[in-house]
Write a protein that holds these residues in place. Structure first.
Motif, PDB file in Angstrom:
ATOM      1  N   HIS A 103      -4.405   2.494   6.777  1.00 31.29           N
ATOM      2  CA  HIS A 103      -5.283   2.993   5.480  1.00 31.29           C
ATOM      3  C   HIS A 103      -6.560   2.756   5.850  1.00 31.29           C
ATOM      4  O   HIS A 103      -7.272   2.202   4.969  1.00 31.29           O
ATOM      5  N   ASP A 118     -13.790  -1.312   0.096  1.00 30.34           N
ATOM      6  CA  ASP A 118     -12.664  -1.538  -0.586  1.00 30.34           C
ATOM      7  C   ASP A 118     -11.771  -2.768  -0.507  1.00 30.34           C
ATOM      8  O   ASP A 118     -11.237  -3.297  -1.548  1.00 30.34           O
ATOM      9  N   ARG A 146       0.940  -1.180  -0.027  1.00 35.41           N
ATOM     10  CA  ARG A 146      -0.003  -0.079   0.036  1.00 35.41           C
ATOM     11  C   ARG A 146       0.882   1.353   0.111  1.00 35.41           C
ATOM     12  O   ARG A 146       1.946   1.296   0.323  1.00 35.41           O
ATOM     13  N   GLN A 200      -8.550   0.655  -2.725  1.00 35.94           N
ATOM     14  CA  GLN A 200      -7.562   2.224  -2.203  1.00 35.94           C
ATOM     15  C   GLN A 200      -6.372   2.081  -3.294  1.00 35.94           C
ATOM     16  O   GLN A 200      -5.587   3.042  -2.996  1.00 35.94           O
ATOM     17  N   ARG A 216      -8.641   9.777   3.506  1.00 32.72           N
ATOM     18  CA  ARG A 216      -9.897   9.187   3.658  1.00 32.72           C
ATOM     19  C   ARG A 216     -10.391   9.438   5.064  1.00 32.72           C
ATOM     20  O   ARG A 216      -9.885   9.189   6.111  1.00 32.72           O
ATOM     21  N   SER A 233     -10.488   4.672   6.967  1.00 33.29           N
ATOM     22  CA  SER A 233     -11.192   5.851   6.667  1.00 33.29           C
ATOM     23  C   SER A 233     -11.537   6.526   7.957  1.00 33.29           C
ATOM     24  O   SER A 233     -12.506   5.980   8.748  1.00 33.29           O
ATOM     25  N   THR A 289      -7.467   2.787  -8.325  1.00 36.69           N
ATOM     26  CA  THR A 289      -8.341   3.401  -7.383  1.00 36.69           C
ATOM     27  C   THR A 289      -9.383   4.394  -8.407  1.00 36.69           C
ATOM     28  O   THR A 289      -8.801   5.046  -9.208  1.00 36.69           O
ATOM     29  N   PRO A 290     -10.386   4.256  -7.926  1.00 33.59           N
ATOM     30  CA  PRO A 290     -11.505   3.691  -7.033  1.00 33.59           C
ATOM     31  C   PRO A 290     -12.029   2.119  -7.428  1.00 33.59           C
ATOM     32  O   PRO A 290     -12.507   1.469  -6.657  1.00 33.59           O
TER      33      PRO A 290
END
Length: 676
Positions: free
Chosen positions: A403, A375, A214, A249, A473, A405, A244-245
C-alpha cells in the motif's frame, strides 16, 4: 561580514531563512541570539536541528557547522530536534536534496553570531579591541588578558543586541572540522546500540495501538463490516472504518491495548469489499504505456526501448505515526519528512489554530520520499479522535509493501542519427509514464521532463513526455523521474558506443564541454578505475554521469556479466565543498546499493488487482554478500554547495546495468527480467 539583514535575507536560500526571526533578548542566564543556537551559563551549547534526519545525516552536519563556528568540539554541541513550526524555522521539508545546502548559511551564521557576541562581551570586559580577541576551545582568549570561558560570558553576551554586532563566518582556510573531519555520524553509537528513538518507538503514557485491514485489491472499499468477533477479543478497544482521503488510504482500523491484540482483532474482522480494480495487472499497464508512444520516432537510425518497473520505497522502519487528539489540540509523534508542512495541514483539516497542533519529529528509519506523505498520520488522528487517547498506528511490512505510493512505471524509446566515427549527432527521447497521484500537478509533462531529463552531452534533440493516468498510488521515489530518464539515456549512449567500438569514457568526454564539471569527474573516476588498462578477462565496465541538485557525479561500474555480479563501483563526486566527507561517501554508497538492488531485480508487480510482493523475501533488495567494493572520490570545487541524497542513484543504476549487460543490449530494468 554578515549583518542581520543578510541573515534574514537568506543569502540565496529562499524562504527557509526569510522566515527565521531574531527573538527578543534572552534572560541573563542564557544566550539565545537566534532560533538555532542556545548557550546557558553552565557552558552547555545546544543546537536546534530544524529539518528531520531520515538517514541523510543532517544532525551531524548541523553539529559540525555549530562546532566550527563556535570553535568547540563536535561532542560539545548538544542537539535538539525542532518540532514542526514553519513560522519559526521556515521550510522544514526534506526534499529534492536541499537540507544541507539550504541550512548551511543560516546555521553557520547562527553559531557565528553567538561566537561574535561572546567575543564582544569579553572585549568589553577587558577593555580591549574585539580584533585582538579570539575564540578557541570554548573560551575567548587575549594575548595579555588571558582567557574567559564561554559560561562566564553568557550574561554579558545575552545583554547585547545581536543586530548591532558584526558577524563574520570562519573562512574555509581556517576550518578545523568542516571538510576535514573523518568522523562518522554523531549519533552512530546511539543508532547501533538501540538508544535512538524512532517513530515506531514513540508511545506516550496511555497509548493504544491500531492496525488497519487494508483493501485486498487496488481501490477497494469496505461494503460491510462484521466486527463482532474482533470486539470480543481481549484488549480490543474499538473498531473504526476509515474513509479516504480524510483518514488516509482507507480501511478498517482495530484499536487495542497492544500490537498483538490489534493484529488478532484485525484477523477476526469479516469484511466485504467492493469497487476498485480487482483484475488489475501491471503487464497490462506496461502494454498501455508502450502503446502510448508515438507511432514513429522523429529521428531515424539506431533505436532502443527501455522499460522501467514500479518500485516501492521499503524503508527499514515501516510506516507509523502516533497521535493524541485532545479538546484543546493535537500532538503528533512521527518520522515525517516535513513536520512544518504536516502541522499546517492538520491545523487546516481539523479547523485548529497552528498553535494548537504540535508535531514532534522523530528520527526516521529511512524515507526516500515516502514520508513526505501524511496517510499514516491521518489514520492515527482518526483513531485517537475516536477513542480520546493517544493511538499509535503501525503498518506491518506487508502493509508497507502493498500500500505504498510507488515510483511510476515508464517506457522510453530513444533514437539517434549516427554520424562519422559512430558518434550520435541527433537524438530523440520519447517517454510514456504516469504522473504522481500524491501531488496531482505532477502530471504535467513539462514538469516531468524538467524533473527527469538532465542529458549533459552535446547531442541536439528533444524529449517528449506522454502522461497516462496512474492506475494506483504513485509518489516521490529517490531521484523521482531522473532515475528513469538518466538510466535510459546513459544506457542508450553506452549501446551506441559499444556498437561503434568506441571507448565509453572517451565518447562522453568528446560530447562534454572541456571545462565542465563532468569532464573533470570522468577523468577522476577513470583514473580510480584504471580505465586505460584492459578490463580483466570476463569483466565489463559501464559508465554514467549526472549533474543535478547543484552537484555532479561520474560513475564507473565493473561487473562479471556471466555471474551477474558487480565487483566494483567507482564514483567521483563534486558537491562544491564537502562539509562532512564521510557523510558524502555514505550517501553515495547508499545510492549505489539502491541502484544495485533495482538493476538486479527488485520490482513491484501487480497481479489480480493486488501487489504481489510483501516483504524483502520477494522484493529482493541487495544482500551484504552482493554489495560490491564502492570507491568514492570527493572532488572539491568552487561551485556553490550542492545536494547529494539522490544524486548517485541514477548514474549508478545506469553504469551497473551497462556493466552487467556486457556486449548485450540493455532492454530494461531490472536487468535480465521481465518488467511488469
Amino acid at each position: 561580514m554578515i549583518s542581520r539583514r543578510t541573515l534574514l535575507r537568506g543569502a540565496g536560500v529562499g524562504a527557509l531563512v526569510v522566515a527565521v526571526p531574531i527573538p527578543a533578548l534572552a534572560a541573563s542566564d542564557e544566550l539565545v541570539p537566534n532560533v538555532f543556537v542556545r548557550l546557558d551559563d553552565s557552558g552547555r551549547i545546544t543546537a536546534t536541528v530544524p529539518r528531520p534526519d531520515t538517514g541523510q545525516g543532517v544532525r551531524t552536519v548541523v553539529a559540525l557547522m555549530v562546532a566550527e563556528e563556535l570553535a568547540v568540539g563536535v561532542r560539545d554541541v548538544a542537539l535538539e530536534q525542532a518540532a514542526g513550526d514553519t513560522e519559526r524555522y521556515g521550510s522544514q521539508a526534506v526534499t529534492n536534496s536541499t537540507s544541507v545546502r539550504q541550512l548551511a548559511t543560516p546555521i553557520r551564521t547562527a553559531a557565528a553570531t553567538a561566537r561574535c557576541l561572546l567575543v564582544t562581551a569579553a572585549a568589553q570586559r577587558w577593555g580591549v579591541p574585539v580584533a585582538e580577541c579570539t575564540a578557541r576551545d570554548g573560551a575567548v582568549r587575549h594575548p595579555r588578558r588571558g582567557r574567559l570561558a564561554y559560561r562566564a560570558l553568557v550574561p554579558a553576551a545575552a545583554a547585547l543586541d545581536p543586530a548591532t554586532v558584526p558577524v563574520e563566518l570562519t573562512p574555509p582556510e581556517k576550518w578545523r572540522l568542516l571538510g576535514k573531519t573523518r568522523d562518522g555520524r554523531v549519533d552512530a553509537r546511539d543508532i547501533v546500540t538501540g538508544r535512538t528513538r524512532y517513530g515506531i518507538d514513540s508511545r506516550p503514557a496511555g497509548s493504544l495501538v491500531a492496525v488497519v485491514a487494508r483493501p485486498p485489491w487496488i481501490g477497494a472499499t469496505p461494503q460491510s463490516v462484521d466486527d463482532t468477533a474482533a470486539r470480543g477479543l481481549p484488549g480490543v478497544v474499538d473498531v473504526l472504518t476509515l474513509t479516504t482521503p480524510a483518514d488516509g488510504q482507507g480501511g478498517v482500523a482495530v484499536i487495542a491495548r497492544s500490537t498483538h491484540q490489534a493484529l488478532r482483532g484485525r484477523d477476526a474482522l469479516k469484511i466485504t469489499w467492493g469497487g476498485g480494480t480487482p483484475a488489475a495487472d501491471s503487464r497490462t499497464w506496461l502494454a498501455d504505456l508502450r502503446s502510448a508512444l508515438p507511432a514513429q520516432s522523429p529521428v531515424t537510425g539506431f533505436e532502443r526501448v527501455y522499460e522501467m518497473p514500479l518500485l516501492a520505497h521499503a524503508p527499514m522502519e515501516p510506516m507509523n505515526a502516533t497521535a493524541h487528539v485532545r479538546p484543546d489540540g493535537v500532538t503528533i509523534w512521527a518520522p515525517t519528512q516535513d513536520p512544518g508542512g504536516l502541522r499546517t495541514q492538520l491545523a487546516r483539516q481539523l479547523g485548529l489554530p497552528a498553535t494548537a497542533v504540535r508535531v514532534e519529529t522523530t528520527t526516521s528509519g529511512g524515507a526516500f520520499g515516502r514520508r513526505i506523505e501524511t496517510d499514516p498520520v491521518l489514520e492515527a488522528v482518526a483513531c485517537s479522535r475516536r477513542v480520546g487517547a493517544p493511538v499509535q498506528v503501525l503498518w506491518t511490512r506487508a502493509d508497507d509493501m502493498r500500500h505504498d505510493s510507488y515510483r511510476p512505471m515508464s517506457v522510453h524509446r530513444l533514437s539517434a542519427e549516427i554520424g562519422a566515427g559512430g558518434v550520435p549527432v541527433r537524438r530523440a527521447h520519447e517517454v510514456a509514464t504516469w504522473g504522481l497521484t500524491v501531488l496531482p500537478f505532477f502530471s504535467n509533462p513539462a514538469l516531468i521532463k524538467a524533473s527527469g531529463d538532465h542529458f549533459p552531452y552535446g547531442v541536439p534533440g528533444d524529449v517528449t513526455v506522454t502522461v497516462r493516468p496512474a492506475p494506483l498510488r504513485t509518489g516521490f521515489w529517490r531521484a523521482v523521474y531522473a532515475g528513469q530518464f538518466v538510466y535510459a539515456e546513459e544506457n542508450f549512449l553506452s549501446e551506441i558506443g559499444t556498437r561503434s567500438g568506441l571507448d565509453q569514457v572517451a565518447l562522453r568526454r568528446s560530447l562534454l564541454p572541456a571545462d565542465s564539471r563532468l569532464h573533470r569527474l570522468l577523468d577522476t573516476a577513470a583514473e580510480r578505475a584504471r580505465w586505460t588498462r584492459p578490463p580483466a578477462r570476463g569483466t565489463h565496465r559501464g559508465v554514467a554521469c549526472l549533474e543535478e541538485y547543484g552537484s555532479a557525479i561520474a560513475v564507473i561500474a565493473v561487473a562479471d556479466p556471466s555471474a551477474r555480479r558487480v565487483l566494483r563501483v567507482h564514483a567521483a563526486v563534486d558537491v562544491g565543498v564537502a562539509l562532512h566527507p564521510s557523510g558524502v561517501r555514505a550517501q553515495v554508497e547508499g545510492c549505489v546499493v539502491d541502484a544495485l538492488s533495482t538493476v538486479l531485480g527488485a520490482q513491484i508487480t501487480v497481479r489480480d488487482g493486488h501487489v504481489a510482493q510483501s516483504s524483502f523475501g520477494d522484493y529482493a533488495w541487495a544482500r551484504i554478500g552482493q554489495t560490491p567494493e564502492i570507491d568514492v572520490t570527493i572532488v572539491q570545487s568552487n561551485a556553490p554547495l550542492g545536494g547529494l541524497g539522490e544524486l548517485a542513484y541514477p548514474p549508478a543504476a545506469a553504469a551497473i546495468a551497462a556493466a552487467l549487460a556486457g556486449e548485450e543490449p540493455v532492454t530494461g530494468m531490472p536487468f535480465g527480467t521481465d518488467v511488469g
